[in-house]
Design a protein around this motif. Structure first.
Motif, PDB file in Angstrom:
ATOM      1  N   VAL A 292       0.844  -1.199   0.000  1.00  0.00           N
ATOM      2  CA  VAL A 292       0.000   0.000   0.000  1.00  0.00           C
ATOM      3  C   VAL A 292       0.878   1.246   0.000  1.00  0.00           C
ATOM      4  O   VAL A 292       2.000   1.248   0.502  1.00  0.00           O
ATOM      5  CB  VAL A 292      -0.968   0.035   1.204  1.00  0.00           C
ATOM      6  CG1 VAL A 292      -1.977  -1.084   1.114  1.00  0.00           C
ATOM      7  CG2 VAL A 292      -0.227   0.014   2.520  1.00  0.00           C
ATOM      8  N   THR A 293       0.319   2.283  -0.606  1.00  0.00           N
ATOM      9  CA  THR A 293       0.975   3.590  -0.640  1.00  0.00           C
ATOM     10  C   THR A 293       0.153   4.562   0.199  1.00  0.00           C
ATOM     11  O   THR A 293      -0.860   4.190   0.794  1.00  0.00           O
ATOM     12  CB  THR A 293       1.083   4.083  -2.092  1.00  0.00           C
ATOM     13  OG1 THR A 293      -0.237   4.105  -2.664  1.00  0.00           O
ATOM     14  CG2 THR A 293       1.956   3.149  -2.921  1.00  0.00           C
ATOM     15  N   ALA A 294       0.584   5.806   0.263  1.00  0.00           N
ATOM     16  CA  ALA A 294      -0.082   6.800   1.106  1.00  0.00           C
ATOM     17  C   ALA A 294      -1.579   6.866   0.789  1.00  0.00           C
ATOM     18  O   ALA A 294      -1.978   6.962  -0.373  1.00  0.00           O
ATOM     19  CB  ALA A 294       0.558   8.169   0.909  1.00  0.00           C
ATOM     20  N   GLY A 295      -2.398   6.799   1.827  1.00  0.00           N
ATOM     21  CA  GLY A 295      -3.846   6.810   1.665  1.00  0.00           C
ATOM     22  C   GLY A 295      -4.452   5.433   1.524  1.00  0.00           C
ATOM     23  O   GLY A 295      -5.680   5.295   1.504  1.00  0.00           O
ATOM     24  N   GLY A 296      -3.622   4.403   1.435  1.00  0.00           N
ATOM     25  CA  GLY A 296      -4.121   3.038   1.265  1.00  0.00           C
ATOM     26  C   GLY A 296      -4.592   2.435   2.577  1.00  0.00           C
ATOM     27  O   GLY A 296      -4.134   2.809   3.658  1.00  0.00           O
ATOM     28  N   HIS A 297      -5.516   1.501   2.464  1.00  0.00           N
ATOM     29  CA  HIS A 297      -6.008   0.815   3.659  1.00  0.00           C
ATOM     30  C   HIS A 297      -6.733  -0.459   3.246  1.00  0.00           C
ATOM     31  O   HIS A 297      -6.958  -0.706   2.056  1.00  0.00           O
ATOM     32  CB  HIS A 297      -6.962   1.714   4.448  1.00  0.00           C
ATOM     33  CG  HIS A 297      -8.286   1.935   3.758  1.00  0.00           C
ATOM     34  ND1 HIS A 297      -8.439   2.839   2.726  1.00  0.00           N
ATOM     35  CD2 HIS A 297      -9.510   1.369   3.951  1.00  0.00           C
ATOM     36  CE1 HIS A 297      -9.695   2.819   2.301  1.00  0.00           C
ATOM     37  NE2 HIS A 297     -10.361   1.941   3.031  1.00  0.00           N
ATOM     38  N   HIS A 298      -7.101  -1.257   4.236  1.00  0.00           N
ATOM     39  CA  HIS A 298      -7.947  -2.430   4.032  1.00  0.00           C
ATOM     40  C   HIS A 298      -9.293  -2.172   4.699  1.00  0.00           C
ATOM     41  O   HIS A 298      -9.356  -1.801   5.870  1.00  0.00           O
ATOM     42  CB  HIS A 298      -7.326  -3.687   4.666  1.00  0.00           C
ATOM     43  CG  HIS A 298      -6.184  -4.262   3.903  1.00  0.00           C
ATOM     44  ND1 HIS A 298      -6.337  -5.229   2.939  1.00  0.00           N
ATOM     45  CD2 HIS A 298      -4.859  -4.000   3.961  1.00  0.00           C
ATOM     46  CE1 HIS A 298      -5.161  -5.546   2.445  1.00  0.00           C
ATOM     47  NE2 HIS A 298      -4.235  -4.817   3.046  1.00  0.00           N
ATOM     48  N   ALA A 299     -10.375  -2.401   3.953  1.00  0.00           N
ATOM     49  CA  ALA A 299     -11.701  -2.310   4.548  1.00  0.00           C
ATOM     50  C   ALA A 299     -11.908  -3.483   5.498  1.00  0.00           C
ATOM     51  O   ALA A 299     -11.330  -4.566   5.307  1.00  0.00           O
ATOM     52  CB  ALA A 299     -12.759  -2.325   3.450  1.00  0.00           C
ATOM     53  N   PRO A 300     -12.723  -3.327   6.545  1.00  0.00           N
ATOM     54  CA  PRO A 300     -12.956  -4.438   7.483  1.00  0.00           C
ATOM     55  C   PRO A 300     -13.564  -5.650   6.775  1.00  0.00           C
ATOM     56  O   PRO A 300     -14.468  -5.523   5.941  1.00  0.00           O
ATOM     57  CB  PRO A 300     -13.946  -3.841   8.495  1.00  0.00           C
ATOM     58  CG  PRO A 300     -13.741  -2.364   8.405  1.00  0.00           C
ATOM     59  CD  PRO A 300     -13.416  -2.094   6.971  1.00  0.00           C
ATOM     60  N   HIS A 301     -13.073  -6.827   7.121  1.00  0.00           N
ATOM     61  CA  HIS A 301     -13.516  -8.059   6.471  1.00  0.00           C
ATOM     62  C   HIS A 301     -13.132  -9.242   7.342  1.00  0.00           C
ATOM     63  O   HIS A 301     -12.423  -9.098   8.338  1.00  0.00           O
ATOM     64  CB  HIS A 301     -12.876  -8.198   5.085  1.00  0.00           C
ATOM     65  CG  HIS A 301     -11.365  -8.271   5.127  1.00  0.00           C
ATOM     66  ND1 HIS A 301     -10.572  -7.181   5.443  1.00  0.00           N
ATOM     67  CD2 HIS A 301     -10.503  -9.305   4.925  1.00  0.00           C
ATOM     68  CE1 HIS A 301      -9.296  -7.531   5.408  1.00  0.00           C
ATOM     69  NE2 HIS A 301      -9.220  -8.823   5.109  1.00  0.00           N
ATOM     70  N   ILE A 302     -13.612 -10.418   6.963  1.00  0.00           N
ATOM     71  CA  ILE A 302     -13.154 -11.674   7.550  1.00  0.00           C
ATOM     72  C   ILE A 302     -12.662 -12.559   6.406  1.00  0.00           C
ATOM     73  O   ILE A 302     -12.749 -12.179   5.229  1.00  0.00           O
ATOM     74  CB  ILE A 302     -14.282 -12.385   8.342  1.00  0.00           C
ATOM     75  CG1 ILE A 302     -15.409 -12.813   7.397  1.00  0.00           C
ATOM     76  CG2 ILE A 302     -14.808 -11.505   9.459  1.00  0.00           C
ATOM     77  CD1 ILE A 302     -16.393 -13.774   8.018  1.00  0.00           C
TER      78      ILE A 302
END
Length: 606
Positions: A514-524
């Protein structure tokens, strides 16, 4: 012996022998008539009972076959071929555990019987006993000397995650039978997993040359052509698959997705409309039309198509189930719940029906209905990750926060393990430099892939642990060692979800940068039992709070809770392996540091 008995016996034997001759010629109905005639003369004629059972099985009546073979076994329990037939019929009736016992009885009498070993391997594999299946197939292969035995050994090794050994077995199958198209297709799948799509294309084409109607090979050809940047070739391959198997689920999904990606979604919708108009009485046509309408964002149109499918087959659970899913997307969980109740009533043994009922109830704020549906789901699958994740939310909805916390916030659910550098690497820094280079060279990396949790980053798309780069294989070995050691004594919180270490450790794996501003949405992770993240590159100083911490507790669905669940955040640190049960909701905070953060993630598959 009476004169009457003496005169009957040759007649029964003669009719049995006549049946056997017809049976060998494939004349099953005639053979069965002769066996029945023998049994009319001598009801306890063991050979006639045995072979008539096999004829009934071959004619598609395993239940009637079972009644006869059970008597034959009692009369001839010292004969291996009778136990073999008993196992075949039990397996056909969906009773693999009993079939395995029957084959084992037969092997005690005839340990050199390759067919018994082969059939034992099939049922052991069906039971998920992959190591026992591998042992059985390895015993069968030298005895049978047939390509099919080597092929099935390869399939089992592939399922066990032993791709290298599977390749050897498929190669031996092809040496025995160069026309074994299934072996070529499975070799193509292994090549795809390793990201070698050029080789996969060549293998698929060889399989198709041998069997032009081999639908799976056409579909796999499409997958690799798509990954190689040849969308037109991939579309042609998917359509060739559908030409031989019009409702092949994988090919339909792949074709529709590719057409939408290419900006040709209207073409996919038009084709499905033509098919629905050509077969208006076939509910499958309307289900597929609904699928592409949903993909294109026409949710009301999808509901209309699904309603048509439901009208054509009111005993199928799929149309109301799918209507419920679409209504959830439309933000109407209460209406969705009505449809899911209907689906569950039609198919009480379908786990996904109960799973979606529970999800709709949670979104509607109906914790009691959710708990009831989850109870049914957990009876079908006690360790379903989605059931456990939803159960915690349903408990909160019903005011049972302490019970919810026991599922999701107990000590020991999240474990951090620092890994040492693998053999051959002087330090963790040296290892990470090699690993970053090899990860950057992985052939298929997609930016914010659709359907995945990563936003603002690259994710690899093939099975990462199938890559043969030295550093990736070294990390896989280190992770596997850590997982094996952890599962020996994971603590009561994890042990509740993973009661015993799996017999075979199989992984799904990928890497994310990931780069700046990147993230993972909540999940399972619904396919996993234990999930993990390994941090390769974490720019910024120690204790920095802008690295996109791994956050546990925030649900990935809209739930009308009065209080937010408690959260836990694990700050990234290079060299750290984070392990947690796959049912825990998790995502990341936004990565704001300069540079990139690289991780390797995996699921230990259920």
């Amino acid at each position: 012996m009476s004169l009457h008995a003496t005169r009957e016996q040759p007649d029964a034997d003669a009719r049995h022998q006549a049946g056997e001759a017809l049976h060998r010629r494939g004349e099953l109905t005639g053979a069965l008539a002769e066996y029945d005639a023998a049994l009319a003369l001598e009801p306890m004629h063991g050979p006639a009972l045995h072979l008539s059972a096999m004829a009934l099985y071959q004619l598609g009546d395993p239940k009637a076959a079972l009644a006869r073979i059970e008597i034959a076994v009692r009369l001839s329990e010292g004969e291996a071929d009778v136990w073999s037939g008993f196992g075949v019929i039990l397996a056909a009736l969906g009773r693999p555990t009993e079939a395995a016992l029957a084959y084992q009885h037969g092997l005690a009498l005839a340990p050199g019987d390759g067919v018994l070993w082969f059939n034992l391997g099939l049922v052991q594999r069906d039971l998920g006993r992959l190591e026992e299946a591998i042992t059985a197939f390895r015993s069968a292969t030298p005895l049978l000397g047939a390509a099919i035995a080597q092929h099935e050994l390869g399939v089992t090794l592939q399922l066990a995650g032993r791709a290298g050994e599977a390749v050897e077995s498929y190669d031996r199958a092809l040496e025995l039978d160069p026309r074994c198209a299934k072996a070529l297709n499975n070799l193509a799948v292994i090549a795809q997993d390793a990201g070698d799509h050029h080789h996969a294309v060549a293998l698929c084409r060889r399989a198709i040359d041998l069997e032009p109607a081999f639908s799976d090979a056409h579909n796999n050809l499409g997958v690799s052509l798509s990954r190689l940047g040849d969308p037109d070739g991939a579309i042609g391959a998917y359509r060739a698959c559908l030409g031989t198997d019009p409702f092949n689920a994988k090919a339909l999904a792949n074709l529709n997705e590719l057409l939408f990606e290419q900006g040709r979604g209207g073409e996919a919708v038009a084709q499905r409309r033509v098919e629905a108009a050509a077969s208006p009485a076939d509910p499958r046509s309307w289900l597929e039309l609904a699928r592409v309408l949903e993909r294109g964002g026409d949710l009301s149109g999808a509901v209309d198509a699904l309603t048509r499918a439901a009208g054509l087959d009111d005993q199928s659970w799929q149309p109301p189930h799918r209507v419920g899913e679409v209504l959830q997307q439309m933000g109407d969980p209460a209406a969705a719940l009505v449809q899911h109740r209907r689906a569950c009533a039609l198919a009480p043994d379908q786990a996904d029906a109960w799973r979606q009922l529970a999800m709709a109830a949670i979104k509607a704020g109906d914790g009691e209905t959710a708990m009831s549906g989850l109870a049914s789901l957990l009876r079908l699958d006690p360790f379903d990750p989605q059931a456990w994740a939803c159960q915690a939310l349903a408990l909160r909805l019903t005011g049972q926060s302490e019970a919810a916390d026991a599922l999701t916030h107990r000590n020991g659910l999240v474990t951090i393990i620092p890994l040492s550098p693998p053999p051959g690497y002087l330090s963790l820094g040296v290892f990470h430099e090699a690993l970053k280079a090899d990860l950057a060279a992985v052939r298929l990396r997609v930016w914010s892939p659709r359907g995945q949790s990563v936003v603002g980053g690259f994710q690899t798309q093939n099975d990462l642990f199938a890559e043969q780069a030295a550093s990736i294989q070294a990390l896989r070995a280190r992770i596997d060692e850590a997982v094996a050691e952890f599962l020996e004594n994971p603590g009561p919180a994890v042990r509740a979800f993973i009661p015993r270490p799996p017999q075979v450790r199989r992984y799904s794996s990928w890497s994310v940068t990931v780069t700046a501003g990147g993230h993972h949405a909540p999940h399972i992770h619904p396919e996993g039992s234990l999930s993990g993240v390994y941090y390769v590159e974490t720019p910024g100083g120690p204790g920095s709070d802008d690295l996109g911490g791994l956050e546990f507790g925030r649900p990935g669905v809209a739930v009308p809770l009065t209080d937010d669940p408690p959260m836990r955040v694990v700050q990234p640190r290079a060299g750290a392996l984070v392990l947690f049960p796959s049912y825990l909701w998790h995502g990341t905070q936004t990565f704001e540091a300069e540079g990139e953060r690289t991780t390797v993630a995996f699921d230990l598959l259920r």
